[in-house]
Structures are given as structure tokens and as C-alpha cells.
Design a protein around this motif. Structure first.
Motif, short mmCIF file in Angstrom:
data_model
loop_
_atom_site.label_atom_id
_atom_site.label_comp_id
_atom_site.label_asym_id
_atom_site.label_seq_id
_atom_site.Cartn_x
_atom_site.Cartn_y
_atom_site.Cartn_z
N GLN A 123 4.40 1.50 12.60
CA GLN A 123 5.32 1.02 11.56
C GLN A 123 5.68 -0.45 11.76
O GLN A 123 5.74 -1.22 10.80
CB GLN A 123 6.58 1.88 11.55
N ARG A 124 5.90 -0.82 13.01
CA ARG A 124 6.26 -2.21 13.28
C ARG A 124 5.09 -3.16 12.99
O ARG A 124 5.29 -4.25 12.44
CB ARG A 124 6.74 -2.36 14.73
N GLU A 125 3.88 -2.76 13.33
CA GLU A 125 2.73 -3.60 13.04
C GLU A 125 2.54 -3.75 11.53
O GLU A 125 2.24 -4.84 11.04
CB GLU A 125 1.47 -3.03 13.69
N ALA A 126 2.73 -2.65 10.81
CA ALA A 126 2.58 -2.72 9.36
C ALA A 126 3.63 -3.66 8.76
O ALA A 126 3.33 -4.44 7.85
CB ALA A 126 2.71 -1.31 8.76
N ALA A 127 4.86 -3.59 9.26
CA ALA A 127 5.92 -4.47 8.76
C ALA A 127 5.60 -5.93 9.08
O ALA A 127 5.80 -6.82 8.24
CB ALA A 127 7.26 -4.07 9.36
N PHE A 128 5.10 -6.19 10.27
CA PHE A 128 4.77 -7.56 10.66
C PHE A 128 3.66 -8.12 9.78
O PHE A 128 3.75 -9.26 9.27
CB PHE A 128 4.37 -7.59 12.13
N LEU A 129 2.60 -7.33 9.55
CA LEU A 129 1.50 -7.80 8.70
C LEU A 129 1.97 -8.02 7.27
O LEU A 129 1.56 -8.97 6.60
CB LEU A 129 0.34 -6.80 8.73
N ALA A 130 2.85 -7.13 6.79
CA ALA A 130 3.38 -7.30 5.44
C ALA A 130 4.19 -8.58 5.34
O ALA A 130 4.12 -9.31 4.33
CB ALA A 130 4.22 -6.09 5.05
N ALA A 131 4.98 -8.89 6.35
CA ALA A 131 5.75 -10.13 6.36
C ALA A 131 4.81 -11.33 6.38
O ALA A 131 5.08 -12.36 5.73
CB ALA A 131 6.70 -10.16 7.55
N CYS A 132 3.71 -11.24 7.11
CA CYS A 132 2.73 -12.33 7.15
C CYS A 132 2.08 -12.53 5.78
O CYS A 132 1.60 -13.63 5.49
CB CYS A 132 1.65 -12.04 8.19
N ARG A 133 2.08 -11.50 4.98
CA ARG A 133 1.51 -11.62 3.63
C ARG A 133 2.58 -11.91 2.59
O ARG A 133 2.31 -11.89 1.40
CB ARG A 133 0.73 -10.36 3.29
N GLY A 134 3.83 -12.12 3.06
CA GLY A 134 4.88 -12.58 2.17
C GLY A 134 5.71 -11.51 1.51
O GLY A 134 6.48 -11.83 0.58
#
Length: 415
Positions: free
Chosen positions: A146-157
Motif C-alpha cells: 500500500q505504501r509503495e502504491a501511494a508513493f508511486l501515485a504521488a510521483c505521478r501527481g
């Protein structure tokens, strides 16, 4: 096999301390427990049956600081919960939290100090247990996923993910940070390895490989604050002062982990590093910069394996122009491309531009005699009808050569 080893280590620690033990991951999911059941309280019994720490017990434990602890913590009894006192031993590997080992007190008269003192004798076994957990499922745990998914989503804005990251203790209250992207390419350059796993066929397996490898390659590398994996690359959140040596260490360990986990030698590995991002809202821009730096390093090996966005030169502009570029935007470059037969002219011309016009350096790098370089320059001049070293012509051809490389960059998913 690995799970059996974990269970054996837990059992051996339980016998050494003479008390019941349970092992859980950072999400509170039961991983293993000892057969020693002396004075098992209601919480322990329910935990062994449900395999998950209930919310009220979890809240009581968190209240006593287990999530931030780096040493064993005594959690007092709670009669309302039906819970005897217990000792929480946080399991860390080079600073990375992989789980918790719980030692239950026999009764209210069983002092926590005695258990804490006994742990010193089993410290090697506890450390071994932490290493085993890191080897098994830390990358696939629910919390980590879940944390990795949130981080990648933040990187995509994604705005909700950006706000979620603001609450992560790992990053501190404020930036700046830098984003790094690690990518594996085939020996020939451009695209991802065709044999890189059944990754090309199963992006989920590929993403799990990158997630696991990135996690293992960055554990203990202090300037790397977090990692996440996608199907074609992994993304690292880094401290602003991260240096080339730390990123090179990550690449070396990355290659070793691919060999270990995928059963093959790693291809060429490159990492691109963004400019500093002062706020989590700027991670999306930093992520794009890191991707462009990686793409430039893939198509232009002269940039090296560790490439900062500020150092990729004209590729910054090519990246900003988007994905489409005309094949022959330059008339002179088109003429040279049609006349080129065995890669004799364009490589010499590009290297001459890159080497600031030094014929000696070009000859040394290509293992040619200087006269051969001059002869090829004369052929270029005769084909295009102008001096390739003249100011505007040189700019045109140098840009066309770099644009030609840029067309061969790997395309990363944008979702």
C-alpha cells in the motif's frame, strides 16, 4: 522451507527464555508462534486463532511506542483487554523494520526486567530472525504494498496520494528530496531486456521483482529513504545530498539481487537522479526528471550509469518536447543517414562534437589513426556540401544526432 526455518528459530528463542513467543509482520499479521503456552492470556489465544492483532490491542501497543522503538519495549498488562504484560522486540535489519517478536510474561509477578536481561543471550538468534524476515516477505506485505502504491501515485501527481505522504514520519515534515529511477536495459541499449523475466509477459511478476530487488538493494543505504517498484523500473526517494557513490552502491547490490532472485545475470543497470523537490507536490516533476535522466543514460552510454538530470544536456529539451519527434528533422542529417552504410560517419561526427572538436581524442577512443578521422570528416563535407564544424551546421547536426538517440529511449508506462 524458509517458513520452517523461521518457526525453528522462534521455537529455539522461546525455549531459551522460557516463555511463549509470537512473531508478526509490521501489519500485525501472525507469522509464527512457539509451542510454549505457559500462562497464555486471552489476547494471545485470540491472536493465534485470528492470525491478526485486533484494533484495540494494536492501539494499546502503539500507545507504548512500539512503532518507533529500536530496542525492546515493555508493554504493561491491560485487564480490560485480558492481556498480561509482554515485551515487544522490534526486528530491524540495518535500520529497516521487518516485524515484531513478542515475549509474554507468565503473570503479573513476572518482572519485565528479567525478560529484558535474558534477551542479550539470544540476540544472535533475534538478528537471524530479522534477516530471515527480510529475505521472505517484507516486499509483499500488505502495508508495504500500500505504501509503495501511494508513493508511486504521488510521483505521478495524484493529489490524494500527495496528501497521504505528508503524514509519513519516514520523510520528515519538509523536503527537499530527490527522486531516482533505476532501470535495467539489454546489452544493446534501448529497451528492457527481452529475457528480463517473464516480466514482459507478466507485469505483476516484473513489478514484484523490482520491488523486492529495490528494497534489498537499498536497505542500510542511509540517503535512500524509501523505494518502490513498477514493471519496468524502480523509484527511490532520496535525501537531497545523496552522492554518486551511494547510487553506485545501490546499482551494484541491485545487480547482485537480480542474479539471486531471477536466476540470471543482470543487464546494464542505470539510475537517473532528479533535481531537489522542496515539497511532496513537486515529486511528480522530480519523477519526470529522473525518468528523462534514465532514458538519456540508456541511449547515450557516454553519460555513465549514474546520471543526474542536470547533466543530460540537450536531452532535457528533448524530454520536455514529448514523445514524438520527426525521424529526419534536419536535411543535412537525412543526407548523411542515406549515405551511411557501415556506421563510419555518424559515430565519428557525434564523438567529435562531444569531444569539443578534438580529433586526437576521437581517434584514441575509436582506435583510429588521426588521418582516418580527417578523411571521414572530408566525406561528410562532400556529402552535405558544407563544413560540419561550422557553427549553425554543427548545432543542427549535433542536435539531430542526439534526437536520433532519443527516439530509441525506453518508454515507461504513464499510468
Amino acid at each position: 522451507m524458509q517458513n520452517q526455518v523461521i518457526e525453528d528459530v522462534v521455537e529455539s528463542i522461546a525455549q531459551a527464555v522460557g516463555r511463549g513467543l509470537s512473531l508478526e509482520d509490521p501489519d500485525g499479521v501472525l507469522l509464527a508462534y512457539s509451542s510454549h503456552q505457559t500462562s497464555a492470556d486471552r489476547v494471545r489465544v485470540n491472536f493465534l486463532l485470528s492470525k491478526k492483532v485486533p484494533p484495540d490491542v494494536n492501539e494499546w501497543q502503539l500507545r507504548h511506542g512500539i512503532a518507533q522503538a529500536v530496542r525492546a519495549v515493555a508493554v504493561p498488562a491491560n485487564e480490560e483487554l485480558g492481556m498480561l504484560g509482554r515485551i515487544c522486540v522490534p526486528l530491524l535489519v540495518r535500520g529497516f523494520r521487518v516485524g515484531y517478536l513478542w515475549v509474554q510474561q507468565r503473570s503479573g509477578e513476572d518482572p519485565a526486567a528479567g525478560i529484558l536481561a535474558s534477551l542479550a543471550a539470544v540476540r544472535p538468534s533475534i538478528d537471524r530472525l530479522a534477516e530471515l524476515l527480510l529475505e521472505t516477505d517484507s516486499a509483499s506485505s500488505e502495508r508495504r504494498t500500500q505504501r509503495e502504491a501511494a508513493f508511486l501515485a504521488a510521483c505521478r501527481g495524484a493529489a490524494p496520494a500527495v496528501e497521504e505522504l505528508r503524514g509519513w514520519r519516514d520523510f520528515g515534515a519538509h523536503g527537499p528530496w530527490r527522486v531516482a529511477v533505476v532501470h535495467e536495459v539489454s546489452d544493446g541499449g534501448g529497451q528492457a531486456r527481452p529475457d528480463a523475466t517473464s516480466d514482459a509477459e507478466d507485469p505483476h511478476e516484473a513489478a514484484l521483482l523490482h520491488r523486492t530487488v529495490a528494497l534489498q538493494a537499498t536497505v542500510g543505504v542511509v540517503p535512500v529513504l524509501f523505494s518502490a517498484g513498477a514493471s519496468a523500473f524502480s523509484v527511490l526517494l532520496c535525501a537531497p545530498g545523496i552522492g554518486r557513490s551511494a547510487l553506485q552502491e545501490v546499482l551494484d547490490r541491485y545487480g547482485a539481487q537480480i542474479a539471486k532472485r531471477a536466476g540470471r545475470a543482470a543487464g546494464r543497470l542505470v539510475v537517473g537522479l532528479s533535481e531537489p523537490a522542496p515539497d511532496v507536490r513537486d515529486l511528480a516533476t522530480a519523477f519526470v526528471q529522473a525518468q528523462h535522466a534514465v532514458q538519456a543514460a540508456v541511449v547515450d552510454p557516454g553519460l555513465g550509469e549514474v546520471t543526474a538530470y542536470a547533466g543530460i544536456g540537450v536531452y532535457q529539451f528533448l524530454g520536455a518536447l514529448g514523445w514524438q519527434a520527426p525521424r529526419h528533422g534536419s536535411v543535412h542529417f537525412g543526407e548523411l543517414s542515406e549515405a551511411e552504410r557501415v556506421d563510419e560517419l555518424l559515430p565519428v561526427l557525434e564523438l567529435l562534437y562531444d569531444k569539443n572538436g578534438s580529433v586526437q581524442d576521437v581517434a584514441a577512443q575509436l582506435h583510429l589513426h588521426r588521418s582516418s578521422v580527417y578523411n571521414r570528416l572530408a566525406r561528410v563535407r562532400s556529402i552535405i556540401g558544407v563544413d560540419p564544424l561550422a557553427g549553425s551546421v554543427r548545432l543542427e547536426l549535433h542536435l539531430a544526432l542526439k534526437a536520433n538517440r532519443w527516439r530509441r529511449r525506453p518508454r515507461f508506462e504513464q499510468t
